[in-house]
Design a protein around this motif. Sequence first.
Motif, PDB file in Angstrom:
ATOM      1  N   ALA A 145      44.613  55.235  45.421  1.00 58.58           N
ATOM      2  CA  ALA A 145      44.839  56.010  46.393  1.00 58.58           C
ATOM      3  C   ALA A 145      45.841  55.666  47.123  1.00 58.58           C
ATOM      4  CB  ALA A 145      42.808  56.157  47.403  1.00 58.58           C
ATOM      5  N   PRO A 146      46.576  56.310  47.917  1.00 62.32           N
ATOM      6  CA  PRO A 146      47.478  55.473  48.521  1.00 62.32           C
ATOM      7  C   PRO A 146      47.475  54.351  49.753  1.00 62.32           C
ATOM      8  CG  PRO A 146      47.200  58.141  49.792  1.00 62.32           C
ATOM      9  CD  PRO A 146      46.489  57.321  48.042  1.00 62.32           C
ATOM     10  N   ARG A 147      46.731  54.361  49.899  1.00 69.08           N
ATOM     11  CA  ARG A 147      46.073  52.757  50.091  1.00 69.08           C
ATOM     12  C   ARG A 147      46.169  50.953  50.135  1.00 69.08           C
ATOM     13  NH1 ARG A 147      42.173  56.635  50.725  1.00 69.08           N
ATOM     14  NH2 ARG A 147      40.704  55.276  49.812  1.00 69.08           N
ATOM     15  N   ALA A 148      46.397  50.587  50.843  1.00 67.10           N
ATOM     16  CA  ALA A 148      46.784  48.312  50.495  1.00 67.10           C
ATOM     17  C   ALA A 148      45.154  48.032  49.566  1.00 67.10           C
ATOM     18  CB  ALA A 148      46.810  47.683  51.716  1.00 67.10           C
ATOM     19  N   ALA A 149      45.934  47.838  48.095  1.00 68.62           N
ATOM     20  CA  ALA A 149      44.782  46.943  47.162  1.00 68.62           C
ATOM     21  C   ALA A 149      44.493  46.014  47.742  1.00 68.62           C
ATOM     22  CB  ALA A 149      45.759  46.489  46.234  1.00 68.62           C
ATOM     23  N   LYS A 150      43.053  46.004  47.023  1.00 70.03           N
ATOM     24  CA  LYS A 150      42.200  44.203  47.808  1.00 70.03           C
ATOM     25  C   LYS A 150      42.179  43.347  46.524  1.00 70.03           C
ATOM     26  CE  LYS A 150      40.140  46.526  51.768  1.00 70.03           C
ATOM     27  NZ  LYS A 150      38.872  47.533  52.297  1.00 70.03           N
ATOM     28  N   ALA A 151      42.011  42.540  46.776  1.00 65.22           N
ATOM     29  CA  ALA A 151      41.772  41.151  45.851  1.00 65.22           C
ATOM     30  C   ALA A 151      40.059  41.437  45.541  1.00 65.22           C
ATOM     31  CB  ALA A 151      42.273  39.657  46.615  1.00 65.22           C
ATOM     32  N   ASP A 152      39.596  41.543  46.037  1.00 63.58           N
ATOM     33  CA  ASP A 152      37.794  41.585  45.467  1.00 63.58           C
ATOM     34  C   ASP A 152      37.497  43.059  44.764  1.00 63.58           C
ATOM     35  OD1 ASP A 152      37.917  42.970  47.649  1.00 63.58           O
ATOM     36  OD2 ASP A 152      35.704  42.564  48.304  1.00 63.58           O
ATOM     37  N   LYS A 153      38.227  43.598  45.072  1.00 66.83           N
ATOM     38  CA  LYS A 153      38.145  44.726  43.898  1.00 66.83           C
ATOM     39  C   LYS A 153      38.735  44.947  42.777  1.00 66.83           C
ATOM     40  CE  LYS A 153      35.177  46.076  47.499  1.00 66.83           C
ATOM     41  NZ  LYS A 153      33.825  45.949  47.181  1.00 66.83           N
ATOM     42  N   SER A 154      38.411  44.756  42.051  1.00 65.79           N
ATOM     43  CA  SER A 154      39.751  45.200  40.551  1.00 65.79           C
ATOM     44  C   SER A 154      38.814  45.523  39.115  1.00 65.79           C
ATOM     45  CB  SER A 154      40.544  43.803  40.471  1.00 65.79           C
ATOM     46  OG  SER A 154      39.389  42.697  40.431  1.00 65.79           O
ATOM     47  N   ALA A 155      39.974  45.994  38.587  1.00 66.21           N
ATOM     48  CA  ALA A 155      39.350  45.683  36.937  1.00 66.21           C
ATOM     49  C   ALA A 155      40.271  46.154  36.276  1.00 66.21           C
ATOM     50  CB  ALA A 155      39.640  47.628  37.009  1.00 66.21           C
ATOM     51  N   GLU A 156      39.957  44.607  34.728  1.00 61.75           N
ATOM     52  CA  GLU A 156      40.460  44.449  34.339  1.00 61.75           C
ATOM     53  C   GLU A 156      41.661  45.392  33.318  1.00 61.75           C
ATOM     54  OE1 GLU A 156      40.824  41.107  32.953  1.00 61.75           O
ATOM     55  OE2 GLU A 156      39.676  41.440  34.791  1.00 61.75           O
ATOM     56  N   TYR A 157      42.653  45.392  32.633  1.00 62.18           N
ATOM     57  CA  TYR A 157      43.760  46.867  32.168  1.00 62.18           C
ATOM     58  C   TYR A 157      44.847  45.552  31.900  1.00 62.18           C
ATOM     59  CZ  TYR A 157      46.264  51.036  32.060  1.00 62.18           C
ATOM     60  OH  TYR A 157      47.017  52.037  31.644  1.00 62.18           O
ATOM     61  N   LYS A 158      44.792  46.068  30.152  1.00 65.19           N
ATOM     62  CA  LYS A 158      45.636  45.943  29.717  1.00 65.19           C
ATOM     63  C   LYS A 158      46.224  44.417  29.699  1.00 65.19           C
ATOM     64  CE  LYS A 158      48.276  50.159  29.449  1.00 65.19           C
ATOM     65  NZ  LYS A 158      49.173  50.728  29.484  1.00 65.19           N
ATOM     66  N   ASP A 159      44.972  43.151  29.113  1.00 63.73           N
ATOM     67  CA  ASP A 159      45.157  42.102  29.882  1.00 63.73           C
ATOM     68  C   ASP A 159      45.687  41.526  30.624  1.00 63.73           C
ATOM     69  OD1 ASP A 159      44.100  41.349  26.819  1.00 63.73           O
ATOM     70  OD2 ASP A 159      46.835  41.618  26.507  1.00 63.73           O
ATOM     71  N   GLY A 160      45.347  42.551  31.975  1.00 65.10           N
ATOM     72  CA  GLY A 160      45.905  41.893  33.649  1.00 65.10           C
ATOM     73  C   GLY A 160      44.885  42.613  34.397  1.00 65.10           C
ATOM     74  N   LYS A 161      44.939  42.523  35.645  1.00 66.03           N
ATOM     75  CA  LYS A 161      43.880  43.407  36.293  1.00 66.03           C
ATOM     76  C   LYS A 161      44.702  44.630  37.121  1.00 66.03           C
ATOM     77  CE  LYS A 161      40.209  40.034  37.574  1.00 66.03           C
ATOM     78  NZ  LYS A 161      39.072  39.617  38.087  1.00 66.03           N
ATOM     79  N   GLY A 198      59.157  48.252  27.150  1.00 63.09           N
ATOM     80  CA  GLY A 198      59.957  48.032  27.900  1.00 63.09           C
ATOM     81  C   GLY A 198      59.176  46.887  28.610  1.00 63.09           C
ATOM     82  N   PHE A 199      57.831  46.449  28.895  1.00 67.65           N
ATOM     83  CA  PHE A 199      56.832  45.594  29.071  1.00 67.65           C
ATOM     84  C   PHE A 199      56.405  44.554  28.423  1.00 67.65           C
ATOM     85  CE2 PHE A 199      58.727  49.276  32.471  1.00 67.65           C
ATOM     86  CZ  PHE A 199      59.482  48.295  32.995  1.00 67.65           C
ATOM     87  N   ALA A 200      55.826  43.437  29.160  1.00 65.22           N
ATOM     88  CA  ALA A 200      54.814  42.503  28.203  1.00 65.22           C
ATOM     89  C   ALA A 200      54.558  41.313  28.828  1.00 65.22           C
ATOM     90  CB  ALA A 200      55.270  41.879  27.186  1.00 65.22           C
ATOM     91  N   LYS A 201      53.115  41.146  28.359  1.00 62.14           N
ATOM     92  CA  LYS A 201      52.505  40.295  29.885  1.00 62.14           C
ATOM     93  C   LYS A 201      53.257  39.266  29.968  1.00 62.14           C
ATOM     94  CE  LYS A 201      48.145  38.535  30.808  1.00 62.14           C
ATOM     95  NZ  LYS A 201      47.990  38.210  32.281  1.00 62.14           N
ATOM     96  N   ALA A 202      53.360  38.291  31.772  1.00 65.14           N
ATOM     97  CA  ALA A 202      53.899  37.429  31.825  1.00 65.14           C
ATOM     98  C   ALA A 202      53.178  36.791  30.797  1.00 65.14           C
ATOM     99  CB  ALA A 202      54.132  37.360  33.662  1.00 65.14           C
ATOM    100  N   LYS A 203      54.207  35.466  30.813  1.00 62.77           N
ATOM    101  CA  LYS A 203      53.694  34.362  29.927  1.00 62.77           C
ATOM    102  C   LYS A 203      52.699  33.745  31.185  1.00 62.77           C
ATOM    103  CE  LYS A 203      57.086  33.920  26.229  1.00 62.77           C
ATOM    104  NZ  LYS A 203      57.388  35.358  25.969  1.00 62.77           N
ATOM    105  N   ALA A 204      52.278  32.593  31.068  1.00 60.37           N
ATOM    106  CA  ALA A 204      51.893  31.662  32.268  1.00 60.37           C
ATOM    107  C   ALA A 204      52.837  30.505  32.323  1.00 60.37           C
ATOM    108  CB  ALA A 204      50.744  31.550  31.990  1.00 60.37           C
TER     109      ALA A 204
END
Length: 150
Positions: free
Chosen positions: A34-50, A141-147
């Motif tokens: 939805a076109p609303r602000a994302a919240k840190a406490d609402k997340s899901a794992e996706y492609k080695d990220g969140k 074009g994209f890869a997981k960012a290195k820590a």
Amino acid sequence: MRKFIASAVAVLVVAVATTVTADVSLEGVKCVVAPRAAKADKSAEYKDGKVFFCCGNCESKFEKDSKPFAVKANHQLVSTKQYEQKACPFSGGPAKDSTALKIEGAKVAFCCNNCKGKVEKAEDTEAKLKLVFNDKAFENGFAKAKAEKE
């Protein structure tokens, strides 16, 4: 003893969740559903990220079937710096800074002006997002960012 262990586990879970999301800035980041602000406490794992959502309903919709939201989820992974550009999303060739564009806040560069032109000619922001952040272009074009080293 059980209460102590339960308390210790609860503290550990909160600490890990806080550490994981502390690296991700959600300033200006929209929910992928939805076109609303994302919240840190609402997340899901996706492609080695969140990926982040505005509410539990959006989180549930995504977890049920993420495919309709893949373009926005891929864009969010880049916007939150969990993924970084490694190459041109179209050709997979080296990206040049001189061809960079901002697409909904994410800087994306291309291998040449022809690839850049494809995006510039796109009808609207939605079309640009679909071109650059569809699963095939994202993989090119994209890869997981290195820590960063501490």
